[in-house]
Design an enzyme around this catalytic site. Structure first.
Site, short mmCIF file in Angstrom:
data_model
loop_
_atom_site.label_atom_id
_atom_site.label_comp_id
_atom_site.label_asym_id
_atom_site.label_seq_id
_atom_site.Cartn_x
_atom_site.Cartn_y
_atom_site.Cartn_z
N LYS A 179 1.39 3.93 -2.84
CA LYS A 179 0.80 5.48 -2.78
C LYS A 179 2.41 6.29 -2.92
O LYS A 179 2.12 7.67 -3.53
CB LYS A 179 0.45 5.65 -1.43
CG LYS A 179 -0.84 5.16 -1.10
CD LYS A 179 -2.11 5.54 -2.17
CE LYS A 179 -3.33 5.10 -1.84
NZ LYS A 179 -4.36 5.65 -2.87
N TYR A 220 0.90 -1.27 -0.10
CA TYR A 220 0.10 -0.05 0.05
C TYR A 220 0.93 1.11 -0.02
O TYR A 220 0.85 2.06 -0.68
CB TYR A 220 -1.02 -0.12 1.24
CG TYR A 220 -1.80 1.15 1.13
CD1 TYR A 220 -2.77 1.50 0.60
CD2 TYR A 220 -1.66 2.27 2.27
CE1 TYR A 220 -3.70 2.43 0.63
CE2 TYR A 220 -2.44 3.33 2.21
CZ TYR A 220 -3.39 3.49 1.34
OH TYR A 220 -4.37 4.54 1.37
#
Ligand SMILES: NC(=O)c1ccc[n+]([C@@H]2O[C@H](COP(=O)([O-])OP(=O)(O)OC[C@H]3O[C@@H](n4cnc5c(N)ncnc54)[C@H](OP(=O)(O)O)[C@@H]3O)[C@@H](O)[C@H]2O)c1
Length: 262
Positions: A160, A156
């Site tokens: 990002k 994750y």
């Protein structure tokens, strides 16, 4: 201040995306709303049409499925119905948070497809339509996780970091062509009733770290209107980010290891 007469919002069926779509409609923008749960999009469309008298198009699509992603990219390219603002908001977190070695690989690859490949494809499609028109905006919803280590959320955080870096660079490239590109990097945001179970909603953290998604959406759209490259909502998060840039990386790493071990 820049304003947009139409917007396409991905991940509009719940959470931050729903709040962004609602606020854009309140500003008078016609909407195209995208997510997998078409029934939630239809409900949103009905409410928004009644309340703000704007046009709303529902595009139910799974952005990790190549043909469905192509349909959304084609919609952005349609010269008959120009989309002035693209909001790449759909994204997946770590549900439940676990070390990379314990996550099924397909699940991690799915996150790359949704958080990296889909916004990359849609950003490219939107730029290709907006640059010749010399007008347009793109808001990519990233996370503060892209700046900092996130043990138990490695993929994750990495997706990002990609999205933040991509967006900040494209901001510089597109600015001279009348296209304003902004990345939104929130901390923990309450996800709301329609959000799938798990992820940040299941993390046990002190009350003060949670941001309100309406407030996040408000700050994001102010940054879009001002043509800002980066928006980090909440003074507390801006302070944490500033401190993390001064502190040695080893200290930030240890701090975040402790936080995620809670
Ligand atoms: N909540 C936080 O603490 C937080 C913090 C920082 C950044 N963010 C970012 O903010 C964005 C929105 O997150 P949220 O917290 O509002 O979560 P959410 O309520 O779970 O919303 C995610 C949205 O993405 C859509 N989506 C998920 N998978 C999809 C797929 N394969 N194809 C198309 N749409 C898909 C979901 O709709 P369907 O299920 O109907 O497809 C939903 O509308 C994400 O990019 C997230 O990484 C969230």
């Amino acid at each position: 201040m820049v304003s947009y007469a139409s917007a396409l919002v991905t991940g509009a069926s719940s959470g931050i995306g729903r709040s962004l779509a609602w606020r854009l409609a309140a500003q008078g923008a016609d909407l195209t709303v995208v997510a997998r749960r078409g029934e939630l999009l239809e409900e949103l469309a009905e409410d928004v049409r009644k309340r703000f008298r704007v046009r709303v198009e529902v595009l139910a699509a799974d952005l990790t499925v190549a043909e469905e992603l192509s349909t959304v990219a084609e919609r952005l390219a349609d010269p008959e119905r120009p989309v002035e603002l693209l909001v790449n908001n759909a994204g997946a977190g770590s549900r439940p948070p676990r070390p990379l070695v314990d996550q099924p690989l397909e699940y991690e690859e799915g996150k790359v497809a949704l958080n990296v490949l889909a916004p990359l494809r849609l950003t490219h499609a939107a730029l290709s339509a907006m640059v010749p028109r010399r007008h347009g905006g793109i808001l990519n919803v990233s996370s503060i996780a892209g700046f900092l280590p996130q043990p138990q959320g490695a993929t994750y955080a990495a997706t990002k970091a990609f999205l933040t870096s991509l967006t900040e660079t494209v901001h510089c490239e597109a600015r001279g062509h009348g296209v304003h590109v902004t990345v939104l990097c929130p901390g923990f945001v309450r996800r709301g009733a329609a959000a799938p179970v798990g992820g940040t909603r299941s993390v046990r953290l002190p009350e003060f770290v949670w941001l309100d998604r309406e407030e996040v959406a408000r700050e994001a759209l102010e940054a879009v209107a001002a043509g800002k490259p980066v928006c980090v909502p909440g003074a507390g998060y801006r302070a944490v980010l500033a401190a993390s840039r001064i502190l040695p990386r080893s200290l930030s790493r240890r701090g975040f290891e402790r936080l995620w071990a809670r």
